[in-house]
Design a protein around this motif. Structure first.
Motif, short mmCIF file in Angstrom:
data_model
loop_
_atom_site.label_atom_id
_atom_site.label_comp_id
_atom_site.label_asym_id
_atom_site.label_seq_id
_atom_site.Cartn_x
_atom_site.Cartn_y
_atom_site.Cartn_z
N ALA A 64 0.83 -1.21 0.00
CA ALA A 64 0.00 0.00 0.00
C ALA A 64 0.87 1.25 0.00
O ALA A 64 2.02 1.24 0.43
N ASP A 65 0.28 2.35 -0.45
CA ASP A 65 0.92 3.66 -0.35
C ASP A 65 0.66 4.29 1.01
O ASP A 65 1.49 5.05 1.52
N VAL A 66 -0.50 3.98 1.59
CA VAL A 66 -0.87 4.42 2.93
C VAL A 66 -1.57 3.24 3.61
O VAL A 66 -2.43 2.60 2.99
N ILE A 67 -1.20 2.94 4.85
CA ILE A 67 -1.86 1.86 5.57
C ILE A 67 -2.11 2.27 7.01
O ILE A 67 -1.23 2.86 7.66
N ALA A 68 -3.32 2.02 7.48
CA ALA A 68 -3.67 2.25 8.88
C ALA A 68 -3.67 0.91 9.60
O ALA A 68 -4.33 -0.04 9.17
N LEU A 69 -2.92 0.84 10.69
CA LEU A 69 -2.85 -0.36 11.51
C LEU A 69 -3.65 -0.14 12.78
O LEU A 69 -3.68 0.96 13.33
N GLN A 70 -4.29 -1.20 13.25
CA GLN A 70 -4.92 -1.19 14.56
C GLN A 70 -4.28 -2.27 15.42
O GLN A 70 -3.75 -3.25 14.92
N GLU A 71 -4.32 -2.05 16.74
CA GLU A 71 -3.74 -2.97 17.73
C GLU A 71 -2.25 -3.17 17.49
O GLU A 71 -1.71 -4.27 17.64
N ALA A 72 -1.57 -2.09 17.16
CA ALA A 72 -0.13 -2.16 16.92
C ALA A 72 0.68 -1.87 18.18
O ALA A 72 1.91 -1.96 18.14
N ASP A 73 0.02 -1.50 19.27
CA ASP A 73 0.67 -1.27 20.56
C ASP A 73 0.10 -2.24 21.60
O ASP A 73 -1.01 -2.76 21.44
N GLN A 74 0.86 -2.47 22.65
CA GLN A 74 0.30 -3.19 23.79
C GLN A 74 -0.87 -2.39 24.36
O GLN A 74 -0.87 -1.16 24.35
N ARG A 75 -1.86 -3.10 24.88
CA ARG A 75 -3.04 -2.41 25.37
C ARG A 75 -2.84 -1.84 26.76
O ARG A 75 -3.46 -0.82 27.12
N PHE A 76 -2.01 -2.47 27.56
CA PHE A 76 -1.86 -2.06 28.95
C PHE A 76 -0.41 -1.67 29.24
O PHE A 76 0.46 -1.76 28.38
N GLY A 77 -0.17 -1.24 30.47
CA GLY A 77 1.19 -0.88 30.89
C GLY A 77 1.67 0.36 30.16
O GLY A 77 0.96 1.36 30.04
N ASP A 78 2.91 0.29 29.64
CA ASP A 78 3.46 1.46 28.93
C ASP A 78 3.00 1.51 27.47
O ASP A 78 3.42 2.39 26.73
N HIS A 106 3.79 3.18 19.32
CA HIS A 106 3.87 3.51 17.90
C HIS A 106 2.85 4.57 17.53
O HIS A 106 3.12 5.44 16.70
N GLY A 107 1.66 4.47 18.11
CA GLY A 107 0.56 5.31 17.66
C GLY A 107 -0.29 5.79 18.82
O GLY A 107 0.21 6.13 19.89
N TRP A 108 -1.60 5.79 18.60
CA TRP A 108 -2.56 6.34 19.55
C TRP A 108 -3.68 5.32 19.74
O TRP A 108 -4.39 5.00 18.80
N HIS A 109 -3.78 4.77 20.94
CA HIS A 109 -4.73 3.68 21.21
C HIS A 109 -4.56 2.56 20.19
O HIS A 109 -5.55 1.96 19.74
N GLY A 110 -3.31 2.30 19.83
CA GLY A 110 -3.02 1.22 18.90
C GLY A 110 -3.15 1.57 17.44
O GLY A 110 -2.85 0.74 16.57
N ASN A 111 -3.61 2.80 17.11
CA ASN A 111 -3.76 3.22 15.71
C ASN A 111 -2.46 3.83 15.20
O ASN A 111 -1.94 4.78 15.79
N VAL A 112 -1.96 3.30 14.11
CA VAL A 112 -0.74 3.79 13.48
C VAL A 112 -1.03 4.01 12.00
O VAL A 112 -1.67 3.17 11.36
#
Length: 272
Positions: A64-78, A106-112
């Protein structure tokens, strides 16, 4: 979680291979880019293996030229990011949109949001209302194909929360702007028509019936992941990325869409 009903809907069928061979003459001057959405399930596959390298390989396959990822961060802790973004950039050319927030995320609430061949003119982070912690990002990109606003979101599991979250995005989307805009992400809605929690999005970002099943990845029947566009005719083609690797790397298949832009001249007035 509510009991999901099997989703059915109309799929856009303009295949990329057909477009390459049969470019319409009237589209001269337009450029097509691929935008994708992928819930990476915290890099844990259906085999229960945590394998960020495998997730990166699927991202590379999508191309892709642009891709949105979800759940790319841990949900808890840091809430640390789970991918090696430097390696992703080396392998795919995709760069992350920089966001303010936790140092290790990486992102915001897992969104990158990742992009290639362009620059970021602005990026905003939204807290979405609802019973669970959810968020969205609004990014203005300057791409070779032209300017594009990307709204990337991950909606909640509860229908009432999704209705509130859709309303929040409409308020934040700056609908008075003539900038071409795409709304992408795991919107967690399988219903179509009157019972859909996404109905309020349709006037600006429809059609909500242009969907492809993406969940569960081994036998996708539910269209939880969406790409929607404003103006509507930006969206040329949409499909699931259904590879052998994608079927095991996450519980969602990636979806990808072709968006047609018209360089610096592109806007709602000309594209409508």
């Amino acid at each position: 979680m509510e009991s999901p009903a099997k989703a059915s809907g109309e799929q856009l069928i303009d295949a990329p291979s057909q477009r390459a061979a049969e470019q319409p003459h009237e589209n001269a001057g337009f450029s097509e880019i691929v935008i994708a959405s992928y819930n990476v399930h915290k890099c844990v596959g259906l085999d229960r293996r945590f394998d960020p390298r495998r997730t990166m390989q699927v991202i590379s396959e999508i191309d892709a030229d642009v891709i949105a990822l979800q759940e790319a961060d841990q949900r808890f802790g840091d809430r640390a990011g789970l991918l090696d973004l430097a390696e992703v950039e080396r392998e795919t050319g995709l760069m992350p949109v920089p966001l303010a927030g936790r140092r290790k995320s990486h992102g915001w609430h897992g969104n990158v949001v990742l992009f290639r061949k362009g620059s970021v003119s602005s990026a905003r982070q939204l807290v979405l209302p609802g019973a669970e912690p959810r968020g969205a990002v609004i990014v203005d990109l300057e791409l070779d194909a032209g300017p594009l606003r990307v709204i990337a979101a991950h909606f909640g599991l509860l229908r009432h929360s999704r209705k509130l979250q859709a309303g929040t995005l409409l308020t934040a989307a700056e609908l008075h702007s003539d900038k071409p805009t795409v709304l992408v992400g795991d919107l967690n809605e399988w219903r179509l028509g009157k019972r859909s929690s996404l109905r309020s999005l349709e006037p600006a970002f429809g059609p909500t019936h242009a969907v492809v099943p993406s969940f569960p990845s081994r036998f996708p029947v539910l269209a939880l992941d969406r790409v929607m566009a404003r103006p509507h005719n930006l969206l040329v083609d949409i499909e699931a990325h259904d590879s052998a690797l994608a079927r095991v790397a996450s519980d969602h298949l990636p979806i990808k869409a072709v968006i047609r832009l018209n360089g610096k001249r592109n806007g709602l007035a000309e594209a409508a």
